[in-house]
Scaffold this motif. Structure first.
Motif, PDB file in Angstrom:
ATOM      1  N   TYR A 224       0.818  -1.213   0.000  1.00  0.00           N
ATOM      2  CA  TYR A 224       0.000   0.000   0.000  1.00  0.00           C
ATOM      3  C   TYR A 224       0.853   1.265   0.000  1.00  0.00           C
ATOM      4  N   GLN A 225       2.139   1.128   0.367  1.00  0.00           N
ATOM      5  CA  GLN A 225       3.021   2.288   0.377  1.00  0.00           C
ATOM      6  C   GLN A 225       3.783   2.449  -0.932  1.00  0.00           C
ATOM      7  N   SER A 226       3.618   1.501  -1.846  1.00  0.00           N
ATOM      8  CA  SER A 226       4.305   1.616  -3.132  1.00  0.00           C
ATOM      9  C   SER A 226       3.671   2.739  -3.948  1.00  0.00           C
ATOM     10  N   ALA A 227       4.411   3.175  -4.961  1.00  0.00           N
ATOM     11  CA  ALA A 227       3.959   4.328  -5.738  1.00  0.00           C
ATOM     12  C   ALA A 227       2.898   3.975  -6.777  1.00  0.00           C
ATOM     13  N   LYS A 228       2.682   2.705  -6.982  1.00  0.00           N
ATOM     14  CA  LYS A 228       1.622   2.301  -7.905  1.00  0.00           C
ATOM     15  C   LYS A 228       0.928   1.074  -7.324  1.00  0.00           C
ATOM     16  N   ARG A 229      -0.165   0.706  -7.918  1.00  0.00           N
ATOM     17  CA  ARG A 229      -0.968  -0.391  -7.373  1.00  0.00           C
ATOM     18  C   ARG A 229      -0.199  -1.711  -7.473  1.00  0.00           C
ATOM     19  N   THR A 230       0.353  -2.132  -6.363  1.00  0.00           N
ATOM     20  CA  THR A 230       1.121  -3.364  -6.299  1.00  0.00           C
ATOM     21  C   THR A 230       0.417  -4.349  -5.382  1.00  0.00           C
ATOM     22  N   PHE A 231       0.384  -5.600  -5.773  1.00  0.00           N
ATOM     23  CA  PHE A 231      -0.163  -6.634  -4.895  1.00  0.00           C
ATOM     24  C   PHE A 231       0.591  -7.927  -5.159  1.00  0.00           C
ATOM     25  N   ILE A 232       0.444  -8.884  -4.268  1.00  0.00           N
ATOM     26  CA  ILE A 232       1.155 -10.146  -4.403  1.00  0.00           C
ATOM     27  C   ILE A 232       0.490 -10.996  -5.480  1.00  0.00           C
ATOM     28  N   ASN A 233       1.277 -11.394  -6.462  1.00  0.00           N
ATOM     29  CA  ASN A 233       0.756 -12.238  -7.545  1.00  0.00           C
ATOM     30  C   ASN A 233       0.916 -13.725  -7.262  1.00  0.00           C
TER      31      ASN A 233
END
Length: 253
Positions: A162-171
């Motif tokens: 949630y603190q990354s600069a773009k929408r990141t989630f675990i794949n």
């Protein structure tokens, strides 16, 4: 065609992040994919796995001067590395602004068209270097061993997304040291699958001493012993990862 960027991360150390990056790179480079490794860990074990001589430039030089390009060193055919060193730890105090989350992403974009795959190895922490790696990736995969600290580490990485600069989630989450006959294996596998569902991958990495031995020879596991369990398991893991990537890409069409 631009490279796919994959980050391998877990909050806890000793989970097999570096081994995974090195081994996956062995698979992809042997299949003709031009692969770039980026060592973001201050321990620089990934760098030590492939380089017998210290590099004059490391990832820290790029962070110190953002106009510089990534210092890329050729390891062998289709395999390249951006070396790391102990000075990476000092970056944490230097990176403070929201825009600093995108430094690695901006640097990768400059060379992305030159490669088929870029793999980023992360430090075992929740700092700015990890956030940079999360902000730069297209896909995030998390190794997990069968114990409580490792399971907690997965959750902390999920929160850090949630603190990354773009929408990141675990794949994908994969088990990096899977002892079939241990009671803890089934317990934490069940716990992980109940918590993360289909995000937990089917491929597991069995214990294999050669995964450690190959680093002493400055080789990836495919170059060292392509028929050992480690090589077979990481080949299967890459195939599953690639399937996830292809499915995601088709979904965007």
């Amino acid at each position: 065609m631009k490279a796919t960027v994959i980050t391998i991360a877990n909050r806890k150390g000793g989970e097999g992040k570096t081994t995974a990056v090195s081994s996956i790179a062995g698979v992809t480079s042997s299949r003709g994919l031009k692969t770039l490794l980026i060592d973001m860990d201050s321990q620089a074990n990934l760098t030590a796995n492939f380089m017998q001589v210290e590099s004059e430039q490391t990832i820290c030089d790029m962070f110190g001067d953002r106009k510089r390009r990534l210092p890329i060193v050729k390891v062998k055919e289709n395999l390249y590395i951006v070396p790391g060193d102990g000075d990476i730890a000092g970056l944490e105090s230097a990176l403070k602004e929201p825009a600093d989350r995108l430094i690695l992403n901006e640097a990768i974009e400059k060379v992305r068209a030159d490669f088929d795959l870029i793999l980023v190895d992360c430090p075992p922490d929740m700092g700015w270097c990890t956030i940079n790696a999360l902000s730069a990736c297209d896909f995030l995969f998390v190794p997990m061993k069968m114990n409580s600290k490792s399971f907690e580490g997965v959750g902390k990485i999920a929160n850090l997304c949630y603190q990354s600069a773009k929408r990141t989630f675990i794949n994908g989450i994969f088990f990096s040291e899977y002892y079939v006959n241990r009671k803890s294996t089934k317990r934490y596998e069940t716990k992980a699958r109940n918590t993360y569902g289909d995000t937990v991958m089917e491929t597991v990495i069995r214990p294999c001493s050669k995964l450690g031995d190959c680093a002493d020879e400055f080789k990836d596991i495919i170059a060292f012993d392509p028929k050992c369990n480690g090589a077979l398991d990481y080949t299967a893991l890459w195939d599953e990862m690639n399937g996830i990537i292809e499915k995601s890409e088709k979904g965007k069409e």
